[in-house]
Design a protein around this motif. Sequence first.
Motif, PDB file in Angstrom:
ATOM      1  N   PHE A   1     -88.685  97.358  -4.582  1.00 30.49           N
ATOM      2  CA  PHE A   1     -88.207  98.544  -3.865  1.00 30.49           C
ATOM      3  C   PHE A   1     -87.185  99.319  -4.689  1.00 30.49           C
ATOM      4  CE2 PHE A   1     -89.288  95.955   0.102  1.00 30.49           C
ATOM      5  CZ  PHE A   1     -90.585  96.446   0.095  1.00 30.49           C
ATOM      6  N   GLY A   2     -86.290  98.611  -5.360  1.00 31.88           N
ATOM      7  CA  GLY A   2     -85.265  99.273  -6.158  1.00 31.88           C
ATOM      8  C   GLY A   2     -85.872 100.085  -7.294  1.00 31.88           C
ATOM      9  N   ALA A   3     -86.714  99.430  -8.094  1.00 36.17           N
ATOM     10  CA  ALA A   3     -87.316 100.107  -9.246  1.00 36.17           C
ATOM     11  C   ALA A   3     -88.214 101.250  -8.777  1.00 36.17           C
ATOM     12  CB  ALA A   3     -88.110  99.114 -10.089  1.00 36.17           C
ATOM     13  N   SER A   4     -88.940 101.046  -7.666  1.00 34.50           N
ATOM     14  CA  SER A   4     -89.826 102.098  -7.154  1.00 34.50           C
ATOM     15  C   SER A   4     -89.023 103.311  -6.710  1.00 34.50           C
ATOM     16  CB  SER A   4     -90.641 101.584  -5.974  1.00 34.50           C
ATOM     17  OG  SER A   4     -91.443 100.520  -6.360  1.00 34.50           O
TER      18      SER A   4
ATOM     19  N   TYR B   1     -99.479  97.085  -9.574  1.00 36.81           N
ATOM     20  CA  TYR B   1     -99.551  95.769 -10.197  1.00 36.81           C
ATOM     21  C   TYR B   1     -99.863  95.859 -11.695  1.00 36.81           C
ATOM     22  CZ  TYR B   1    -101.393  91.136 -11.269  1.00 36.81           C
ATOM     23  OH  TYR B   1    -101.647  89.931 -11.861  1.00 36.81           O
ATOM     24  N   GLY B   2    -101.012  96.456 -12.018  1.00 36.98           N
ATOM     25  CA  GLY B   2    -101.543  96.399 -13.378  1.00 36.98           C
ATOM     26  C   GLY B   2    -100.620  96.914 -14.461  1.00 36.98           C
ATOM     27  N   SER B   3    -100.019  98.093 -14.244  1.00 41.12           N
ATOM     28  CA  SER B   3     -99.223  98.664 -15.324  1.00 41.12           C
ATOM     29  C   SER B   3     -97.897  97.940 -15.484  1.00 41.12           C
ATOM     30  CB  SER B   3     -98.990 100.152 -15.078  1.00 41.12           C
ATOM     31  OG  SER B   3     -98.394 100.333 -13.829  1.00 41.12           O
ATOM     32  N   VAL B   4     -97.487  97.161 -14.453  1.00 41.96           N
ATOM     33  CA  VAL B   4     -96.176  96.523 -14.499  1.00 41.96           C
ATOM     34  C   VAL B   4     -96.216  95.118 -15.106  1.00 41.96           C
ATOM     35  CG1 VAL B   4     -94.184  95.811 -13.128  1.00 41.96           C
ATOM     36  CG2 VAL B   4     -95.458  97.848 -12.490  1.00 41.96           C
ATOM     37  N   VAL B   5     -97.292  94.357 -14.801  1.00 40.31           N
ATOM     38  CA  VAL B   5     -97.254  92.930 -15.162  1.00 40.31           C
ATOM     39  C   VAL B   5     -97.120  92.673 -16.648  1.00 40.31           C
ATOM     40  CG1 VAL B   5     -98.378  91.959 -13.163  1.00 40.31           C
ATOM     41  CG2 VAL B   5     -99.767  92.832 -15.024  1.00 40.31           C
ATOM     42  N   PHE B   6     -97.553  93.618 -17.482  1.00 39.52           N
ATOM     43  CA  PHE B   6     -97.442  93.379 -18.918  1.00 39.52           C
ATOM     44  C   PHE B   6     -96.025  93.639 -19.412  1.00 39.52           C
ATOM     45  CE2 PHE B   6    -101.852  94.430 -18.103  1.00 39.52           C
ATOM     46  CZ  PHE B   6    -102.500  93.370 -18.717  1.00 39.52           C
ATOM     47  N   ILE B   7     -95.440  94.762 -18.954  1.00 38.78           N
ATOM     48  CA  ILE B   7     -94.132  95.158 -19.484  1.00 38.78           C
ATOM     49  C   ILE B   7     -92.996  94.377 -18.824  1.00 38.78           C
ATOM     50  CG2 ILE B   7     -93.611  97.078 -17.895  1.00 38.78           C
ATOM     51  CD1 ILE B   7     -92.744  98.703 -20.371  1.00 38.78           C
ATOM     52  N   SER B   8     -93.258  93.779 -17.644  1.00 40.93           N
ATOM     53  CA  SER B   8     -92.144  93.149 -16.920  1.00 40.93           C
ATOM     54  C   SER B   8     -91.796  91.768 -17.476  1.00 40.93           C
ATOM     55  CB  SER B   8     -92.475  93.037 -15.432  1.00 40.93           C
ATOM     56  OG  SER B   8     -93.442  92.043 -15.232  1.00 40.93           O
ATOM     57  N   GLY B   9     -92.771  91.082 -18.061  1.00 36.65           N
ATOM     58  CA  GLY B   9     -92.496  89.734 -18.545  1.00 36.65           C
ATOM     59  C   GLY B   9     -92.552  88.684 -17.459  1.00 36.65           C
ATOM     60  N   ASN B  10     -92.524  89.105 -16.200  1.00 37.45           N
ATOM     61  CA  ASN B  10     -92.768  88.212 -15.057  1.00 37.45           C
ATOM     62  C   ASN B  10     -91.870  86.999 -14.983  1.00 37.45           C
ATOM     63  OD1 ASN B  10     -94.861  89.985 -14.699  1.00 37.45           O
ATOM     64  ND2 ASN B  10     -96.313  88.687 -15.784  1.00 37.45           N
ATOM     65  N   MET B  11     -90.560  87.207 -15.171  1.00 34.32           N
ATOM     66  CA  MET B  11     -89.642  86.083 -15.015  1.00 34.32           C
ATOM     67  C   MET B  11     -89.214  85.997 -13.556  1.00 34.32           C
ATOM     68  SD  MET B  11     -87.418  86.716 -18.410  1.00 34.32           S
ATOM     69  CE  MET B  11     -87.928  88.414 -18.503  1.00 34.32           C
ATOM     70  N   PRO B  12     -89.428  84.840 -12.907  1.00 30.96           N
ATOM     71  CA  PRO B  12     -89.029  84.703 -11.500  1.00 30.96           C
ATOM     72  C   PRO B  12     -87.552  85.042 -11.329  1.00 30.96           C
ATOM     73  CG  PRO B  12     -90.344  82.822 -12.161  1.00 30.96           C
ATOM     74  CD  PRO B  12     -90.109  83.638 -13.394  1.00 30.96           C
ATOM     75  N   MET B  13     -87.217  85.662 -10.242  1.00 32.84           N
ATOM     76  CA  MET B  13     -85.861  86.086  -9.877  1.00 32.84           C
ATOM     77  C   MET B  13     -85.372  87.285 -10.693  1.00 32.84           C
ATOM     78  SD  MET B  13     -85.122  83.874  -7.513  1.00 32.84           S
ATOM     79  CE  MET B  13     -83.425  84.327  -7.188  1.00 32.84           C
ATOM     80  N   ARG B  14     -86.006  87.603 -11.811  1.00 37.37           N
ATOM     81  CA  ARG B  14     -85.454  88.663 -12.648  1.00 37.37           C
ATOM     82  C   ARG B  14     -86.411  89.862 -12.773  1.00 37.37           C
ATOM     83  NH1 ARG B  14     -82.501  90.267 -16.789  1.00 37.37           N
ATOM     84  NH2 ARG B  14     -84.048  90.217 -18.437  1.00 37.37           N
ATOM     85  N   THR B  15     -87.613  89.598 -13.200  1.00 39.05           N
ATOM     86  CA  THR B  15     -88.538  90.730 -13.398  1.00 39.05           C
ATOM     87  C   THR B  15     -89.865  90.481 -12.704  1.00 39.05           C
ATOM     88  OG1 THR B  15     -89.362  89.812 -15.466  1.00 39.05           O
ATOM     89  CG2 THR B  15     -87.550  91.380 -15.635  1.00 39.05           C
ATOM     90  N   GLU B  16     -89.833  89.753 -11.596  1.00 39.41           N
ATOM     91  CA  GLU B  16     -91.069  89.458 -10.879  1.00 39.41           C
ATOM     92  C   GLU B  16     -91.204  90.413  -9.694  1.00 39.41           C
ATOM     93  OE1 GLU B  16     -93.055  85.253  -9.879  1.00 39.41           O
ATOM     94  OE2 GLU B  16     -91.284  85.673  -8.690  1.00 39.41           O
ATOM     95  N   ILE B  17     -92.210  91.275  -9.718  1.00 36.25           N
ATOM     96  CA  ILE B  17     -92.392  92.230  -8.615  1.00 36.25           C
ATOM     97  C   ILE B  17     -93.150  91.554  -7.474  1.00 36.25           C
ATOM     98  CG2 ILE B  17     -92.296  94.341  -9.977  1.00 36.25           C
ATOM     99  CD1 ILE B  17     -95.417  94.213  -9.981  1.00 36.25           C
ATOM    100  N   ALA B  18     -93.045  92.131  -6.283  1.00 37.06           N
ATOM    101  CA  ALA B  18     -93.640  91.510  -5.092  1.00 37.06           C
ATOM    102  C   ALA B  18     -95.165  91.303  -5.208  1.00 37.06           C
ATOM    103  CB  ALA B  18     -93.279  92.320  -3.854  1.00 37.06           C
ATOM    104  N   PRO B  19     -95.929  92.310  -5.679  1.00 45.48           N
ATOM    105  CA  PRO B  19     -97.377  92.082  -5.795  1.00 45.48           C
ATOM    106  C   PRO B  19     -97.713  90.906  -6.720  1.00 45.48           C
ATOM    107  CG  PRO B  19     -96.928  94.411  -5.959  1.00 45.48           C
ATOM    108  CD  PRO B  19     -95.602  93.715  -5.995  1.00 45.48           C
ATOM    109  N   LEU B  20     -96.908  90.740  -7.783  1.00 48.34           N
ATOM    110  CA  LEU B  20     -97.163  89.628  -8.690  1.00 48.34           C
ATOM    111  C   LEU B  20     -96.882  88.302  -8.000  1.00 48.34           C
ATOM    112  CD1 LEU B  20     -97.762  88.722 -11.669  1.00 48.34           C
ATOM    113  CD2 LEU B  20     -95.311  88.402 -11.819  1.00 48.34           C
ATOM    114  N   LEU B  21     -95.851  88.278  -7.145  1.00 46.90           N
ATOM    115  CA  LEU B  21     -95.496  87.054  -6.430  1.00 46.90           C
ATOM    116  C   LEU B  21     -96.654  86.640  -5.507  1.00 46.90           C
ATOM    117  CD1 LEU B  21     -93.255  85.024  -6.121  1.00 46.90           C
ATOM    118  CD2 LEU B  21     -92.320  86.389  -4.272  1.00 46.90           C
ATOM    119  N   ILE B  22     -97.296  87.631  -4.887  1.00 45.43           N
ATOM    120  CA  ILE B  22     -98.467  87.337  -4.049  1.00 45.43           C
ATOM    121  C   ILE B  22     -99.528  86.644  -4.904  1.00 45.43           C
ATOM    122  CG2 ILE B  22    -100.354  88.352  -2.706  1.00 45.43           C
ATOM    123  CD1 ILE B  22     -98.499  90.608  -1.937  1.00 45.43           C
TER     124      ILE B  22
END
Lengths: 278, 295
Positions: free
Chosen positions: A65-68, A213-234
Motif C-alpha cells: 500500500f505504501g509503495a503503491s 506482481y510481474g514487474s515487481v518480483v524481479f526488482i524487489s528481491g523478495n526479502m520477507p519483512m523488507r521487500t515482499e509485496i502482498a501478491p508475492l506473499l500469496i
Amino acid sequence: MTVLLKRRSVIPGFGITLGYSLLYLSLIVLIPLTTLFLKTASLTLAAFWEEVTSPRVLASFKLSFGASLIAAAINGVMGLLVAWVLVRYRFWGKRIVDALVDLPFALPTSVAGIALTTLYAKNGWMGQLLDPLGIQAAFTPLGVTIALTFIGLPFVVRTVQPVLQDLGVEVEEAAASLGANRLQTFRKVIFPSLLPSVLTGIALAFARAVGEYGSVVFISGNMPMRTEIAPLLIMTKLEQYDYAGATAVAVVMLLLSFVLLFAINALQWWNRRKYGAR
Amino acid sequence: MTVKEAAPRPQRPTITEPVWVRWLLTAIALAFLGVFLLLPLAVVFIEALSKGLGAYGKAVTEPDALAAVRLTVTAASISVFLNLVFGVAAAWAIAKYEFRGKSFLITLIDLPFAVSPVISGLIYVLLFGLQGLFGPWLNDHDIKIIFAVPGIVLATVFVTFPFVARELIPLMHEQGTEEEEAAVSLGASGFQTFFRVTLPNIKWGLLYGVILCNARAMGEFGAVSVVSGHIRGITNTMPLHVEVLYNEYNPAAAFAVASLLALLALVTLIAKTAVEWRTQRDRKELVEIQESLTP
C-alpha cells in the motif's frame, strides 16, 4: 427476461445475448471469485484475524500500500504534466511519444520486470548513476516504487488528456481578461476542472499497483519483512500449500479492490457531472 | 479511442505560457518518459543482442522457447475468441436494450480488472486444485486443470475478460438503435442486422478490443504463474519462460525471448495508433457528410 425489460424493442436477440453474457460472467468470474470467500468462511474469525495480522503479512501490506500510494502520487503529478504537454504544446515526435505512453499496458509485466531490474541493478545504466549518490534502487522498497510507477504511468495521462482537450478556451480567456495571470488561471480555473480526472487516474494507478506482481518480483528481491509485496506473499503461501493463509491475504486485498472500484465509479460519476457527458 | 485530434490552438499570449516555461515543462515531461519508458524498452533489445545474433537466434529457436511460443499462441487465441463472442453478446444486450441493473452488470464485467493477477490464478486453484472444491473429483477422473494447459487458458480468459466488452459497450451505445430498428422493420433477421448494419459501424472498435485483449493474453504473467507449475516445455508460456531463463542466470536468453514480447507490445501500440487514426478519419468524414446535408 421480459420482466427486466422496461420498453419493448423490435431488435431481436435480447434474451439470448443477455442470457449468454450472464452465464459466461458467472462461470468465468462470479463463481470462481465466490470460492475465495467460501474458502475463507472455513476459517474461524480468530484464525483469519491471526493470519492477516501476522508480522510478515502486515509488513507486506505496508509495503504494497505504501509503495503503491507513492507511485500513484508520482503518477498524479507527472501524468498531469505529460497530459498537459501532449495536449497543449507542439514538438517534434509528439505522436510517437503519445503512442508510447501506453507501453506499460502493452509490455508484458515479466519483460518490464527484468528490464527494470537490469537498469537499476548496481552495474545497470541507472544503477551506476544512483550508486555514487548512495542510493540503492534494485532489491529495496525504492525499486518496488519504481516498478509500480512504471506500471501506473498511463492511467493519469489517459484520464486527464480527453478532459483537457475538451476544456474550452473561453474560460481561460475570460480569466485572463479579468486580470488573472497564467498561474492563477491554472490554479483557479483549469486545475479544478481537471481534479476529478486526476483523482480518477490516481485511483486507477493505485488499484493496479496494489495487485501488481510481474514487474515487481524481479526488482524487489523478495526479502520477507523488507521487500515482499502482498501478491508475492500469496504466491509463497500457495507454494507451501498454505491455502488458508493465501486465501486470507487474498480476501483482504480483494475487499480493498472492491472499495477502490466503488471509489473510482464515484469519482467518474463526479467527473461526468462536473464536466458534462463523458 | 478517447484521444481525439488536438485542436490547433491559437498561441495567444493570454492563454499560453511564456516560451521558456513551455520548453521547461516539455523537457521535464520528456525526460520522465525517457527514463521510465524508453530506457526499459531499449535495455530489452540491447541485452537481447549482447551475446550476438547467433546466440539470439539460438535462444529463440531452442525447443523449450518454441514450446512456450506455441502455448502462448494457443492460450491467447482461445481467450481472444471466447472473450470476443462474450464481448459482442454483452455489448449487444447492454447497448441496444434498456433494463434494470445495467450499470451493475457493467461493473461486474469490469471486475477482473480490479482483481490482482495472483488472485485471478488463486481462485482457479481453489476450484480445481488438488485441495480445491472439484479437486478430488477431477483427480478421480484423471483430469488435470491446474498445473496443466486448461488452467493456463482459464486464467488467461479471466484476466482478459473485459477487454472487448468494455471497448464495444460505449461504442454501440453511441451508435443508438435506429439503424438496427430500420433493418429489422425491413425484414432483416437478427444475424443479418448484426453483420450488415452493426458490425460495419463497430469494426474498428472491435479490432481495437481484440488487439488489447491479445496483447494482455500473450503477456499475462501473475495469473498464469499461479496455475502453471512451471513445467519446462509443457506449461511455460513465453512470459514464464523469460522468468525461468532469468532466474537461471541466463539473462541474454531471457532478454532474447523478452524481446519477442516487446516487439509484440510495439506492434500493439502501432496497431492501436493506426486504429485511432482510422476512427478519427471516419468520424471526420461523417461530420463532413452531415454538414454537407444540412442547408
